[in-house]
Write a protein that holds these residues in place. Sequence first.
Motif, PDB file in Angstrom:
ATOM      1  N   MET A   1       0.837  -1.175   0.000  1.00 60.45           N
ATOM      2  CA  MET A   1       0.000   0.000   0.000  1.00 60.45           C
ATOM      3  C   MET A   1       0.887   1.244   0.000  1.00 60.45           C
ATOM      4  O   MET A   1       1.847   1.329   0.747  1.00 60.45           O
ATOM      5  N   THR A   2       0.514   2.198  -0.805  1.00 56.82           N
ATOM      6  CA  THR A   2       1.237   3.456  -0.876  1.00 56.82           C
ATOM      7  C   THR A   2       0.367   4.561  -0.295  1.00 56.82           C
ATOM      8  O   THR A   2      -0.783   4.717  -0.695  1.00 56.82           O
ATOM      9  N   PHE A   3       0.917   5.298   0.655  1.00 58.12           N
ATOM     10  CA  PHE A   3       0.174   6.414   1.245  1.00 58.12           C
ATOM     11  C   PHE A   3       0.502   7.689   0.492  1.00 58.12           C
ATOM     12  O   PHE A   3       1.668   7.982   0.243  1.00 58.12           O
ATOM     13  N   ARG A   4      -0.544   8.422   0.158  1.00 62.65           N
ATOM     14  CA  ARG A   4      -0.379   9.701  -0.527  1.00 62.65           C
ATOM     15  C   ARG A   4      -1.127  10.779   0.242  1.00 62.65           C
ATOM     16  O   ARG A   4      -2.300  10.609   0.550  1.00 62.65           O
ATOM     17  N   PRO A   5      -0.455  11.866   0.526  1.00 60.75           N
ATOM     18  CA  PRO A   5      -1.147  12.964   1.210  1.00 60.75           C
ATOM     19  C   PRO A   5      -2.316  13.474   0.367  1.00 60.75           C
ATOM     20  O   PRO A   5      -2.272  13.443  -0.866  1.00 60.75           O
ATOM     21  N   ILE A   6      -3.329  13.940   1.042  1.00 59.79           N
ATOM     22  CA  ILE A   6      -4.500  14.471   0.353  1.00 59.79           C
ATOM     23  C   ILE A   6      -4.386  15.995   0.269  1.00 59.79           C
ATOM     24  O   ILE A   6      -3.622  16.608   1.002  1.00 59.79           O
ATOM     25  N   ALA A   7      -5.153  16.568  -0.626  1.00 55.91           N
ATOM     26  CA  ALA A   7      -5.239  18.026  -0.715  1.00 55.91           C
ATOM     27  C   ALA A   7      -6.471  18.441   0.082  1.00 55.91           C
ATOM     28  O   ALA A   7      -7.599  18.052  -0.250  1.00 55.91           O
ATOM     29  N   TYR A   8      -6.260  19.212   1.123  1.00 55.73           N
ATOM     30  CA  TYR A   8      -7.354  19.646   1.993  1.00 55.73           C
ATOM     31  C   TYR A   8      -8.467  20.298   1.173  1.00 55.73           C
ATOM     32  O   TYR A   8      -9.649  20.077   1.425  1.00 55.73           O
ATOM     33  N   ALA A   9      -8.107  21.077   0.189  1.00 58.35           N
ATOM     34  CA  ALA A   9      -9.089  21.790  -0.641  1.00 58.35           C
ATOM     35  C   ALA A   9     -10.007  20.832  -1.405  1.00 58.35           C
ATOM     36  O   ALA A   9     -11.120  21.208  -1.788  1.00 58.35           O
ATOM     37  N   ASP A  10      -9.570  19.597  -1.606  1.00 55.54           N
ATOM     38  CA  ASP A  10     -10.381  18.618  -2.335  1.00 55.54           C
ATOM     39  C   ASP A  10     -11.420  17.926  -1.449  1.00 55.54           C
ATOM     40  O   ASP A  10     -12.256  17.174  -1.953  1.00 55.54           O
ATOM     41  N   LEU A  11     -11.357  18.137  -0.146  1.00 57.62           N
ATOM     42  CA  LEU A  11     -12.283  17.480   0.770  1.00 57.62           C
ATOM     43  C   LEU A  11     -13.620  18.214   0.806  1.00 57.62           C
ATOM     44  O   LEU A  11     -13.683  19.431   0.651  1.00 57.62           O
ATOM     45  N   ASN A  12     -14.695  17.447   1.077  1.00 56.77           N
ATOM     46  CA  ASN A  12     -15.991  18.104   1.280  1.00 56.77           C
ATOM     47  C   ASN A  12     -16.051  18.614   2.723  1.00 56.77           C
ATOM     48  O   ASN A  12     -15.142  18.383   3.514  1.00 56.77           O
ATOM     49  N   ALA A  13     -17.120  19.318   3.066  1.00 54.16           N
ATOM     50  CA  ALA A  13     -17.210  19.966   4.378  1.00 54.16           C
ATOM     51  C   ALA A  13     -17.084  18.966   5.526  1.00 54.16           C
ATOM     52  O   ALA A  13     -16.371  19.217   6.510  1.00 54.16           O
ATOM     53  N   ARG A  14     -17.758  17.843   5.437  1.00 55.31           N
ATOM     54  CA  ARG A  14     -17.707  16.840   6.509  1.00 55.31           C
ATOM     55  C   ARG A  14     -16.306  16.243   6.631  1.00 55.31           C
ATOM     56  O   ARG A  14     -15.805  16.021   7.738  1.00 55.31           O
ATOM     57  N   GLN A  15     -15.676  15.986   5.488  1.00 52.30           N
ATOM     58  CA  GLN A  15     -14.316  15.448   5.503  1.00 52.30           C
ATOM     59  C   GLN A  15     -13.330  16.450   6.102  1.00 52.30           C
ATOM     60  O   GLN A  15     -12.431  16.069   6.844  1.00 52.30           O
ATOM     61  N   LYS A  16     -13.526  17.737   5.816  1.00 52.63           N
ATOM     62  CA  LYS A  16     -12.668  18.764   6.398  1.00 52.63           C
ATOM     63  C   LYS A  16     -12.837  18.814   7.911  1.00 52.63           C
ATOM     64  O   LYS A  16     -11.867  18.957   8.652  1.00 52.63           O
ATOM     65  N   GLU A  17     -14.071  18.681   8.387  1.00 55.25           N
ATOM     66  CA  GLU A  17     -14.304  18.686   9.827  1.00 55.25           C
ATOM     67  C   GLU A  17     -13.619  17.492  10.487  1.00 55.25           C
ATOM     68  O   GLU A  17     -12.990  17.629  11.541  1.00 55.25           O
ATOM     69  N   ASN A  18     -13.714  16.315   9.874  1.00 58.83           N
ATOM     70  CA  ASN A  18     -13.038  15.128  10.407  1.00 58.83           C
ATOM     71  C   ASN A  18     -11.521  15.315  10.414  1.00 58.83           C
ATOM     72  O   ASN A  18     -10.840  14.990  11.391  1.00 58.83           O
ATOM     73  N   TYR A  19     -10.997  15.830   9.329  1.00 62.35           N
ATOM     74  CA  TYR A  19      -9.562  16.093   9.219  1.00 62.35           C
ATOM     75  C   TYR A  19      -9.110  17.038  10.329  1.00 62.35           C
ATOM     76  O   TYR A  19      -8.136  16.767  11.040  1.00 62.35           O
ATOM     77  N   ASN A  20      -9.827  18.154  10.485  1.00 57.39           N
ATOM     78  CA  ASN A  20      -9.471  19.137  11.506  1.00 57.39           C
ATOM     79  C   ASN A  20      -9.544  18.542  12.907  1.00 57.39           C
ATOM     80  O   ASN A  20      -8.678  18.806  13.744  1.00 57.39           O
ATOM     81  N   PHE A  21     -10.576  17.748  13.174  1.00 54.46           N
ATOM     82  CA  PHE A  21     -10.685  17.106  14.488  1.00 54.46           C
ATOM     83  C   PHE A  21      -9.446  16.264  14.784  1.00 54.46           C
ATOM     84  O   PHE A  21      -8.845  16.366  15.861  1.00 54.46           O
ATOM     85  N   HIS A  22      -9.041  15.435  13.836  1.00 59.02           N
ATOM     86  CA  HIS A  22      -7.911  14.537  14.076  1.00 59.02           C
ATOM     87  C   HIS A  22      -6.601  15.301  14.228  1.00 59.02           C
ATOM     88  O   HIS A  22      -5.747  14.934  15.045  1.00 59.02           O
TER      89      HIS A  22
END
Length: 135
Positions: A1-22
Amino acid sequence: MTFRPIAYADLNARQKENYNFHKVAARLADFGFTSVRLSDDFEGADFIALHIDGETMLRVQLKARMTIDRKYIGKGLHVAFLDGNRVFLYPHDEMLEVLLEATTIGTTRSWLEAGTYTWPKLSSSVMVHLNEYEV
């Protein structure tokens, strides 16, 4: 498995909230806090941060940027947000009191009509008061 960083701007609102929480929870863990996400806003809190001292419990509202809001007054909330790689966590009511005295936000249309004020970009005059709340 290869891990690739995500682009925050590509996340939807709920995904951004989850990202920020973590991101915030991970930073708080460095200081002895375990964070528990709430399934719905409880009295304005998105999550609870419990310290290993067994006494300290923070009720935290997670925001995308620095915010004060009339609906949070008197609820004992802290507000957490990310600014780049920096994490800030401030007691809402204390910060509100300081900013109403030290800035002109209390005279703005946003505060007077909507009862809320946010900072898309942090000014140096706000950073003077915010720096002590960097986690």
